[in-house]
Design a protein around this motif. Structure first.
Motif, PDB file in Angstrom:
ATOM      1  N   CYS A  12       0.833  -1.203   0.000  1.00 47.96           N
ATOM      2  CA  CYS A  12       0.000   0.000   0.000  1.00 47.96           C
ATOM      3  C   CYS A  12       0.867   1.252   0.000  1.00 47.96           C
ATOM      4  CB  CYS A  12      -0.931  -0.016   1.209  1.00 47.96           C
ATOM      5  SG  CYS A  12      -1.994   1.428   1.346  1.00 47.96           S
ATOM      6  N   ILE A  13       1.899   1.276   0.836  1.00 47.00           N
ATOM      7  CA  ILE A  13       2.784   2.445   0.913  1.00 47.00           C
ATOM      8  C   ILE A  13       3.522   2.648  -0.405  1.00 47.00           C
ATOM      9  CG2 ILE A  13       4.804   3.412   2.064  1.00 47.00           C
ATOM     10  CD1 ILE A  13       2.217   3.424   3.710  1.00 47.00           C
ATOM     11  N   THR A  14       3.988   1.555  -1.014  1.00 48.50           N
ATOM     12  CA  THR A  14       4.683   1.646  -2.306  1.00 48.50           C
ATOM     13  C   THR A  14       3.769   2.230  -3.376  1.00 48.50           C
ATOM     14  OG1 THR A  14       6.087  -0.255  -1.771  1.00 48.50           O
ATOM     15  CG2 THR A  14       5.891   0.338  -4.089  1.00 48.50           C
ATOM     16  N   ASN A  15       2.504   1.772  -3.404  1.00 49.40           N
ATOM     17  CA  ASN A  15       1.547   2.279  -4.381  1.00 49.40           C
ATOM     18  C   ASN A  15       1.227   3.753  -4.148  1.00 49.40           C
ATOM     19  OD1 ASN A  15       1.352  -0.181  -5.681  1.00 49.40           O
ATOM     20  ND2 ASN A  15      -0.451  -0.842  -4.549  1.00 49.40           N
ATOM     21  N   LEU A  16       1.116   4.148  -2.875  1.00 48.48           N
ATOM     22  CA  LEU A  16       0.838   5.551  -2.559  1.00 48.48           C
ATOM     23  C   LEU A  16       1.984   6.459  -3.004  1.00 48.48           C
ATOM     24  CD1 LEU A  16      -0.818   5.378   0.987  1.00 48.48           C
ATOM     25  CD2 LEU A  16      -1.869   6.218  -1.119  1.00 48.48           C
ATOM     26  N   ILE A  17       3.215   6.010  -2.785  1.00 52.92           N
ATOM     27  CA  ILE A  17       4.379   6.797  -3.209  1.00 52.92           C
ATOM     28  C   ILE A  17       4.387   6.947  -4.725  1.00 52.92           C
ATOM     29  CG2 ILE A  17       6.905   6.815  -3.340  1.00 52.92           C
ATOM     30  CD1 ILE A  17       6.946   5.475  -0.597  1.00 52.92           C
ATOM     31  N   SER A  18       4.078   5.872  -5.441  1.00 53.57           N
ATOM     32  CA  SER A  18       4.016   5.930  -6.905  1.00 53.57           C
ATOM     33  C   SER A  18       2.927   6.881  -7.371  1.00 53.57           C
ATOM     34  CB  SER A  18       3.760   4.530  -7.476  1.00 53.57           C
ATOM     35  OG  SER A  18       4.831   3.655  -7.185  1.00 53.57           O
ATOM     36  N   LEU A  19       1.783   6.874  -6.658  1.00 57.25           N
ATOM     37  CA  LEU A  19       0.680   7.762  -7.012  1.00 57.25           C
ATOM     38  C   LEU A  19       1.062   9.223  -6.805  1.00 57.25           C
ATOM     39  CD1 LEU A  19      -2.332   7.949  -7.857  1.00 57.25           C
ATOM     40  CD2 LEU A  19      -2.898   7.902  -5.416  1.00 57.25           C
ATOM     41  N   ILE A  20       1.715   9.506  -5.671  1.00 57.52           N
ATOM     42  CA  ILE A  20       2.138  10.882  -5.372  1.00 57.52           C
ATOM     43  C   ILE A  20       3.150  11.381  -6.394  1.00 57.52           C
ATOM     44  CG2 ILE A  20       3.375  12.314  -3.695  1.00 57.52           C
ATOM     45  CD1 ILE A  20       2.122  10.535  -1.497  1.00 57.52           C
ATOM     46  N   LYS A  21       4.051  10.498  -6.812  1.00 54.40           N
ATOM     47  CA  LYS A  21       5.062  10.873  -7.801  1.00 54.40           C
ATOM     48  C   LYS A  21       4.513  10.953  -9.218  1.00 54.40           C
ATOM     49  CE  LYS A  21       9.148   9.054  -5.387  1.00 54.40           C
ATOM     50  NZ  LYS A  21      10.266   8.072  -5.455  1.00 54.40           N
ATOM     51  N   GLY A  22       3.281  10.506  -9.397  1.00 54.37           N
ATOM     52  CA  GLY A  22       2.673  10.530 -10.724  1.00 54.37           C
ATOM     53  C   GLY A  22       3.086   9.366 -11.593  1.00 54.37           C
ATOM     54  N   ASN A  23       3.643   8.318 -10.981  1.00 53.63           N
ATOM     55  CA  ASN A  23       4.097   7.148 -11.731  1.00 53.63           C
ATOM     56  C   ASN A  23       3.057   6.031 -11.778  1.00 53.63           C
ATOM     57  OD1 ASN A  23       6.577   8.429 -12.069  1.00 53.63           O
ATOM     58  ND2 ASN A  23       7.405   7.544 -10.172  1.00 53.63           N
ATOM     59  N   SER A  24       1.855   6.326 -11.303  1.00 60.87           N
ATOM     60  CA  SER A  24       0.817   5.296 -11.256  1.00 60.87           C
ATOM     61  C   SER A  24      -0.451   5.826 -11.905  1.00 60.87           C
ATOM     62  CB  SER A  24       0.533   4.882  -9.804  1.00 60.87           C
ATOM     63  OG  SER A  24      -0.553   3.994  -9.732  1.00 60.87           O
ATOM     64  N   SER A  25      -1.139   4.968 -12.647  1.00 56.54           N
ATOM     65  CA  SER A  25      -2.396   5.344 -13.296  1.00 56.54           C
ATOM     66  C   SER A  25      -3.603   4.930 -12.460  1.00 56.54           C
ATOM     67  CB  SER A  25      -2.489   4.686 -14.677  1.00 56.54           C
ATOM     68  OG  SER A  25      -2.429   3.265 -14.562  1.00 56.54           O
ATOM     69  N   MET A  26      -3.361   4.343 -11.280  1.00 56.77           N
ATOM     70  CA  MET A  26      -4.442   3.884 -10.429  1.00 56.77           C
ATOM     71  C   MET A  26      -5.066   5.049  -9.675  1.00 56.77           C
ATOM     72  SD  MET A  26      -3.062   0.286  -8.775  1.00 56.77           S
ATOM     73  CE  MET A  26      -1.643   1.064  -7.993  1.00 56.77           C
ATOM     74  N   SER A  27      -6.353   4.896  -9.309  1.00 67.82           N
ATOM     75  CA  SER A  27      -7.014   5.872  -8.454  1.00 67.82           C
ATOM     76  C   SER A  27      -6.550   5.664  -7.015  1.00 67.82           C
ATOM     77  CB  SER A  27      -8.540   5.710  -8.529  1.00 67.82           C
ATOM     78  OG  SER A  27      -8.917   4.451  -7.985  1.00 67.82           O
ATOM     79  N   PHE A  28      -6.936   6.592  -6.134  1.00 66.34           N
ATOM     80  CA  PHE A  28      -6.529   6.462  -4.736  1.00 66.34           C
ATOM     81  C   PHE A  28      -7.095   5.186  -4.125  1.00 66.34           C
ATOM     82  CE2 PHE A  28      -7.363   7.163  -0.198  1.00 66.34           C
ATOM     83  CZ  PHE A  28      -6.069   7.417   0.243  1.00 66.34           C
ATOM     84  N   PHE A  29      -8.374   4.881  -4.434  1.00 62.73           N
ATOM     85  CA  PHE A  29      -8.990   3.666  -3.890  1.00 62.73           C
ATOM     86  C   PHE A  29      -8.284   2.425  -4.386  1.00 62.73           C
ATOM     87  CE2 PHE A  29     -12.114   0.209  -4.146  1.00 62.73           C
ATOM     88  CZ  PHE A  29     -12.491   0.123  -2.818  1.00 62.73           C
ATOM     89  N   GLU A  30      -7.956   2.390  -5.679  1.00 64.36           N
ATOM     90  CA  GLU A  30      -7.226   1.255  -6.231  1.00 64.36           C
ATOM     91  C   GLU A  30      -5.851   1.133  -5.607  1.00 64.36           C
ATOM     92  OE1 GLU A  30      -8.998   0.973 -10.781  1.00 64.36           O
ATOM     93  OE2 GLU A  30      -7.395   2.385 -10.323  1.00 64.36           O
ATOM     94  N   THR A  31      -5.240   2.276  -5.283  1.00 63.02           N
ATOM     95  CA  THR A  31      -3.903   2.278  -4.689  1.00 63.02           C
ATOM     96  C   THR A  31      -3.887   1.606  -3.334  1.00 63.02           C
ATOM     97  OG1 THR A  31      -3.259   4.288  -5.856  1.00 63.02           O
ATOM     98  CG2 THR A  31      -2.023   3.751  -3.861  1.00 63.02           C
ATOM     99  N   ILE A  32      -4.887   1.890  -2.507  1.00 63.23           N
ATOM    100  CA  ILE A  32      -4.871   1.349  -1.149  1.00 63.23           C
ATOM    101  C   ILE A  32      -5.486  -0.041  -1.055  1.00 63.23           C
ATOM    102  CG2 ILE A  32      -4.940   3.647  -0.115  1.00 63.23           C
ATOM    103  CD1 ILE A  32      -7.916   3.264   0.411  1.00 63.23           C
ATOM    104  N   THR A  33      -6.113  -0.514  -2.161  1.00 59.89           N
ATOM    105  CA  THR A  33      -6.718  -1.846  -2.116  1.00 59.89           C
ATOM    106  C   THR A  33      -5.985  -2.866  -2.970  1.00 59.89           C
ATOM    107  OG1 THR A  33      -8.246  -1.188  -3.895  1.00 59.89           O
ATOM    108  CG2 THR A  33      -9.036  -0.985  -1.613  1.00 59.89           C
ATOM    109  N   ASN A  34      -5.072  -2.432  -3.845  1.00 59.63           N
ATOM    110  CA  ASN A  34      -4.317  -3.375  -4.671  1.00 59.63           C
ATOM    111  C   ASN A  34      -3.098  -3.898  -3.929  1.00 59.63           C
ATOM    112  OD1 ASN A  34      -5.763  -3.706  -7.012  1.00 59.63           O
ATOM    113  ND2 ASN A  34      -5.020  -1.787  -7.884  1.00 59.63           N
TER     114      ASN A  34
END
Length: 213
Positions: free
Chosen positions: A191-213
């Motif tokens: 979850c933390i790895t996905n959140l960092i990727s989302l903040i950096k703009g390196n992820s196409s997932m939504s916030f909900f997808e980030t914390i549940t994948n």
């Protein structure tokens, strides 16, 4: 404020280590009574008291979260690279707590019944996890959830959370006994790895997808 943050880090690390009691560490740090007061009466006090409680508990919670996140990464690395030694290390942490649990305990029919009930309930959880639970993938993350497995996670989390505020009882140890400790550790890190990727703009997932994948 900063001292409370540091104490929170210590409590967070203790809560994530099987055999170590976060409640006991809160007692050692001198914040246990106040924490119990805040948790038990937060919604029944006036606004001024709520603000006072928030000033006290916020740095502890932030510190505990920080300690859990940082130490979860360390535990994942140890488990992936040194699984046997990590297991032995947890065992060494657990063994010293056994005499503290049974010290001055009078074994009567009521106590024996409680012990037997606890063993049976734990065994049932383990069987349910083995039969209906989703197995850990190669990187240790559960990819999908069945209804029964989700219920097991809910009850496991409830039991562990209750244990974490009781001095002398390790919530992480209960999660380890129930077979969900490593699942949760790996899920936190994912979850933390996905959140960092989302903040950096390196992820196409939504916030909900980030914390549940």
């Amino acid at each position: 404020m900063f001292l409370l943050f540091l104490k929170g880090i210590g409590i967070g690390i203790a809560n994530i280590m099987p055999g170590v009691s976060g409640g006991t560490l809160a007692v050692v740090f001198g914040v246990y009574d106040k924490l119990i007061e805040v948790i038990g009466s937060f919604f029944s006090v006036n606004k001024e008291k709520k603000l006072e409680f928030l000033k006290f508990i916020s740095p502890i919670f932030l510190g505990a979260g920080f300690g859990i996140i940082i130490f979860a990464k360390i535990l994942q690395y140890l488990y992936v690279n040194f699984p046997t030694l990590t297991g032995i290390g947890f065992l060494l942490l657990i063994l010293p707590s056994i005499p503290l649990i049974i010290k001055n305990e009078k074994f009567n029919s009521k106590n024996c019944f409680s012990l037997l009930s606890g063993i049976i309930i734990t065994f049932i959880f383990i069987l349910l996890g083995a039969k209906y639970g989703n197995k850990i993938s190669q990187i240790g993350i559960v990819k999908s959830f069945t209804l029964l497995y989700s219920l097991k996670l809910f009850f496991s989390g409830t039991i562990a959370a209750g244990a974490m505020i009781i001095p002398g009882i390790s919530g992480s140890l209960l999660l380890l006994m129930l077979g969900e400790y490593y699942n949760i550790i790996f899920s936190i890190n994912n979850c933390i790895t996905n959140l960092i990727s989302l903040i950096k703009g390196n992820s196409s997932m939504s916030f909900f997808e980030t914390i549940t994948n």
